[in-house]
Design an enzyme around this catalytic site. Structure first.
Site, mmCIF file in Angstrom:
data_model
loop_
_atom_site.group_PDB
_atom_site.id
_atom_site.type_symbol
_atom_site.label_atom_id
_atom_site.label_comp_id
_atom_site.label_asym_id
_atom_site.label_seq_id
_atom_site.Cartn_x
_atom_site.Cartn_y
_atom_site.Cartn_z
ATOM 1 N N GLU A 202 0.823 -1.212 0.000
ATOM 2 C CA GLU A 202 0.000 0.000 0.000
ATOM 3 C C GLU A 202 0.862 1.269 0.000
ATOM 4 O O GLU A 202 0.530 2.262 0.660
ATOM 5 C CB GLU A 202 -0.966 -0.006 1.189
ATOM 6 C CG GLU A 202 -1.956 -1.166 1.146
ATOM 7 C CD GLU A 202 -2.977 -1.125 2.271
ATOM 8 O OE1 GLU A 202 -2.716 -0.452 3.295
ATOM 9 O OE2 GLU A 202 -4.033 -1.761 2.133
ATOM 10 N N GLU A 273 -6.859 -7.891 -0.819
ATOM 11 C CA GLU A 273 -7.445 -7.726 0.522
ATOM 12 C C GLU A 273 -8.906 -7.313 0.398
ATOM 13 O O GLU A 273 -9.209 -6.150 0.123
ATOM 14 C CB GLU A 273 -6.684 -6.674 1.347
ATOM 15 C CG GLU A 273 -5.321 -7.117 1.830
ATOM 16 C CD GLU A 273 -4.708 -6.140 2.825
ATOM 17 O OE1 GLU A 273 -5.452 -5.294 3.381
ATOM 18 O OE2 GLU A 273 -3.487 -6.216 3.036
#
Length: 803
Positions: A202, A273
């Site tokens: 991320e 995710e």
């Protein structure tokens, strides 16, 4: 009061290490079509194209689930993996946790629950693939984002940017992990289960803070990873500009709507995710994500984005043992995942997703190889089609969150529930509806098996309060930063200073003002308790920033530049008094009043009629049920069982509901002896240990509620729609509290007989179910002695218990 006195302000600050704000299975029959990149007898390989990951030349629809080896025990791994496989997963994802593996620079630890290789080999033994997310920054609500604290002290380092000291250490660690996997033969081309790896995590969220250095760092990280020659694809999650050949992937709740898509024509749409709930922090109430919402998001990603890989974060959350939870994060992690904190199947989430996986895989041929098209069926309705010459699957989407949508698709009239997706096999038959849960629901209970309410059960040790600056570990004429002082060896740092105070005749109040960047601050004046309060990681400051004393309306006297003494950690920690040997090194006493003593160690002990103390606490309850401590009566601190920390607790930090964010704390049975277990806890704020109980946790209640028009389960042996019930962990159906075939009122939480009810409902269900581990009751009139109300749509609602 004498005219002149010296007051010593002793401040203890609790700071949690923070993260940034915060062999493989055979190809399924439906996936047996070669993509021209291999075939039977070809060398093992993993590649990808625009539609999917390609394993041995075969495109695959893959469902994955995240579970972390560090958040459970090796003894739990086989059952967790088996339940994930039974739930329809193909892949287990896990991060690699740098700070548990290299807590001291150059000294690795892969023992016990940190045995990464053993974890991966167990996954392989059960026929699943592995996605290895090396990072090494992982976030994961894990202390310091997974970085070891010693990295903080490397000269001239800046984390996660084009900085040579950081890149050298990152490359070394990533290379060491990759080489370990290669040495063990764990990458897929070697015969192992690892089919993808992840570099970074991320990063796009912080990249702008580093400007052009961030952009060059992304290119470097991608190239470094690819050059390690693992033989499997690399991914970067939430990184839209992931350099080729690294695949950019999505993280989030609704990637079917938010994902910008692959950044290259030959990359597939992967969702690394899909958040199954929200992680819980102290001071908040639990927020669950419904199985209907999760299923809707998965089906939409596959339909809209041509997605072929979905991973649930978390599939099993587990427990943040020790001091590894990041700031304010509870010890229980993603308890609402398909497998709960203890590894119990969380229904209906687990079962509803299992049905979804089967429905998708049933149509994987057209999803992977068919021509895609989509069109509107209304203002908030749309259809997504995948067609080959011989097969077809349709996803009918209704975005309206309040109204049932009536649509006509290929001359078939259908009703789609609010915010739902209906999956039509062969574009004709509804096999799954995301908004209709037909699997059983479960309820979890915590049953008390032992109390610690006898005053003679407990002994206490009062943590000494530093009094003399000259006896401090070190001193300085400034306020030292907390983490730089403790080096992550403890949560606690004492600050001690002496101040000459002459009280005025007017008796003005004296205020001690402290500006702190800690979770909790405890202040003592002359050994008397005074009060308590509640991108660039390497630069963050924790601890006390400013201290001053002010009398009445006079100007404040700043103490920052006075001579301060520092003590790292607690005496109890340094002496390891939470262990059997260490506890003998201090004098334990029986306090007159057990309640609300701050900064106190408690030890549970057995006793005899002569009050002779033994080094034991409780005998482990028989059976396999999960065990917890109920700490509702305590404040804030940490608990050890036989020297193993089961984590920090903060029961006094309540959510908006007025209830503790977490009151039950998991004790893995592997931490326990058959008897003579030692329980020690450190309480910061004060509590009542006599309220503590040992509980066993299990799923004891279940309910099935199915309509006769619902699709039959794709896993059922029954051709007809049926209510299917089964007990977990070796239990049996002990009773049936309610059963009605007809039009029962309500749901599994509140129910009653409707205007139509078959009188034989209860006896039929009891005969089929009681005394068995599971049962299936088809919704056919013949099963209940005939149709109780012809012409009325019927359901079967059953509420039962397991023991």
């Amino acid at each position: 009061m004498p005219r002149s006195m010296v007051a010593t302000a002793v401040l203890a600050v609790l700071v949690a290490m923070c993260t940034p704000p915060q062999p493989p299975p055979p190809a399924a029959a439906a996936e047996s079509r070669s993509n021209g990149e291999g075939g039977a007898g070809a060398q093992r390989e993993v590649s990808h194209d625009a539609r999917a990951l390609v394993v041995d030349g075969i495109r695959r629809v893959l469902f994955a689930g995240e579970m972390h080896y560090t958040r459970s025990t090796p003894e739990m791994w086989p059952k967790l993996i088996a339940k994930a496989k039974e739930g329809g997963l193909d892949v287990i994802q896990t991060y690699v946790f740098w700070n548990v593996h290299e807590p001291v620079q150059g000294k690795y630890n892969f023992e016990g629950r940190y045995d990464l290789v053993k974890f991966i080999k167990e996954i392989q033994a059960q026929g699943l693939y592995v996605s290895l997310r090396i990072g090494p920054f992982i976030e994961a609500e894990w202390k310091y984002g997974g970085f070891p604290f010693w990295l903080h002290d490397v000269p001239n380092i800046t984390f996660r940017t084009d900085n040579e000291p950081f890149k050298q250490h990152m490359q070394r660690f990533v290379t060491d992990i990759v080489n370990m996997m290669k040495h063990e033969g764990l990458y897929y081309p070697q015969g192992g289960p690892i089919i993808t790896s992840q570099i970074e995590n991320e990063y796009q969220m912080v990249e702008p803070a580093f400007g052009s250095s961030g952009e060059s760092y992304v290119r470097w990280a991608a190239a470094m990873a690819v050059n390690l020659q693992t033989g499997v694809p690399w991914t970067m999650c939430k990184q839209n500009d992931a350099p080729d050949p690294v695949i950019n992937t999505c993280n989030g709740l609704i990637c079917g709507q938010t994902f910008v898509g692959p950044n290259s024509p030959n990359k597939p749409a992967l969702w690394t995710e899909n958040w199954t709930s929200r992680y819980l922090i102290y001071g908040n109430d639990t927020k669950m994500r419904s199985p209907e919402d999760i299923a809707f998001a998965v089906a939409l990603f596959i339909a809209r984005k041509n997605g072929s890989y979905v991973s649930y974060y978390m599939y099993h959350g587990g427990t943040n043992f020790g001091r590894f939870a990041s700031s304010y994060v509870t010890t229980s992690y993603y308890d609402g995942a398909p497998l709960d904190e203890y590894g119990l199947i969380w229904q209906p989430t687990w079962g509803h997703l299992r049905e979804l996986h089967a429905a998708i895989k049933q149509s994987s041929e057209p999803i992977l190889f068919g021509t895609y098209s989509n069109f509107s069926l209304g203002e908030e309705q749309e259809v997504h089609l995948f067609e080959t010459e011989s097969q077809c699957v349709a996803f009918l989407v209704n975005f309206d969150q309040h109204q049932i949508s009536k649509v006509v698709f290929r001359n078939i009239s259908l009703q789609v529930a609010p915010k739902s997706i209906s999956i039509l096999s062969d574009c004709k038959r509804v096999v799954f509806e995301t908004a209709k849960v037909n699997v059983q629901r479960g309820s979890r209970t915590a049953e008390k098996v032992q109390s610690f309410n006898n005053v003679d059960t407990w002994k206490a040790f009062k943590e000494p309060i530093p009094q003399d600056v000259s006896q401090a570990m070190y001193t300085g004429n400034q306020l030292f930063e907390h983490l730089s002082s403790t080096k992550d060896e403890t949560d606690y740092l004492w600050y001690t200073v002496c101040y000459d105070y002459t009280p005025s005749d007017a008796g003005q109040p004296v205020l001690l003002n402290v500006e702190s960047r800690g979770h909790i601050l405890h202040a003592y004046v002359n050994n008397e308790y005074a009060a308590d309060s509640g991108a660039h990681m390497e630069r963050r400051f924790f601890g006390i920033r400013k201290v001053s004393i002010q009398e009445g309306q006079q100007s404040e006297h700043l103490l920052n530049d006075e001579l301060w003494g520092y003590q790292v950690g607690l005496i109890g920690e340094r002496n390891h008094i939470y262990t059997q040997d260490g506890s003998r090194g201090v004098e334990w006493t029986t306090p007159d009043n057990m309640t609300y003593h701050p900064l106190t160690w408690y030890k549970a002990t057995n006793y005899t009629s002569h009050h002779s103390v033994k080094q034991t606490t409780f005998t482990t309850p028989a059976g396999d049920d999960a065990l917890t401590l109920n700490l509702t009566g305590m404040g804030k601190g940490e608990v050890w069982i036989n020297g193993e920390s089961i984590g920090r607790y903060w029961v006094s930090f309540k959510g908006p509901s007025g209830n503790p964010s977490q009151s039950l704390y998991h004790i893995p049975r592997q931490f326990l002896n058959p008897q003579d277990n030692i329980l020690v806890m450190f309480e910061e704020m004060g509590g009542d240990p006599q309220q503590i109980t040992l509980n066993k946790v299990s799923v004891t209640g279940m309910c099935g509620n199915v309509n006769e028009l619902s699709p039959s389960s794709l896993h059922s042996q029954e051709e007809e729609t049926a209510v299917e019930l089964w007990c977990q962990e070796g239990k049996y159906i002990s009773s049936v509290e309610f059963a009605s075939y007809g039009n029962p009122m309500g749901d599994c939480m509140s129910y009653g007989f409707g205007s139509c009810h078959a009188g034989s409902s209860e006896s039929t269900v009891k005969q089929a179910c009681v005394g068995k581990s599971g049962c299936s009751i088809p919704l056919t009139p013949a099963r209940f002695g005939g149709d109780p109300c012809p012409g009325i749509q019927k359901s079967l609602l059953v509420v039962a218990s397991c023991r």
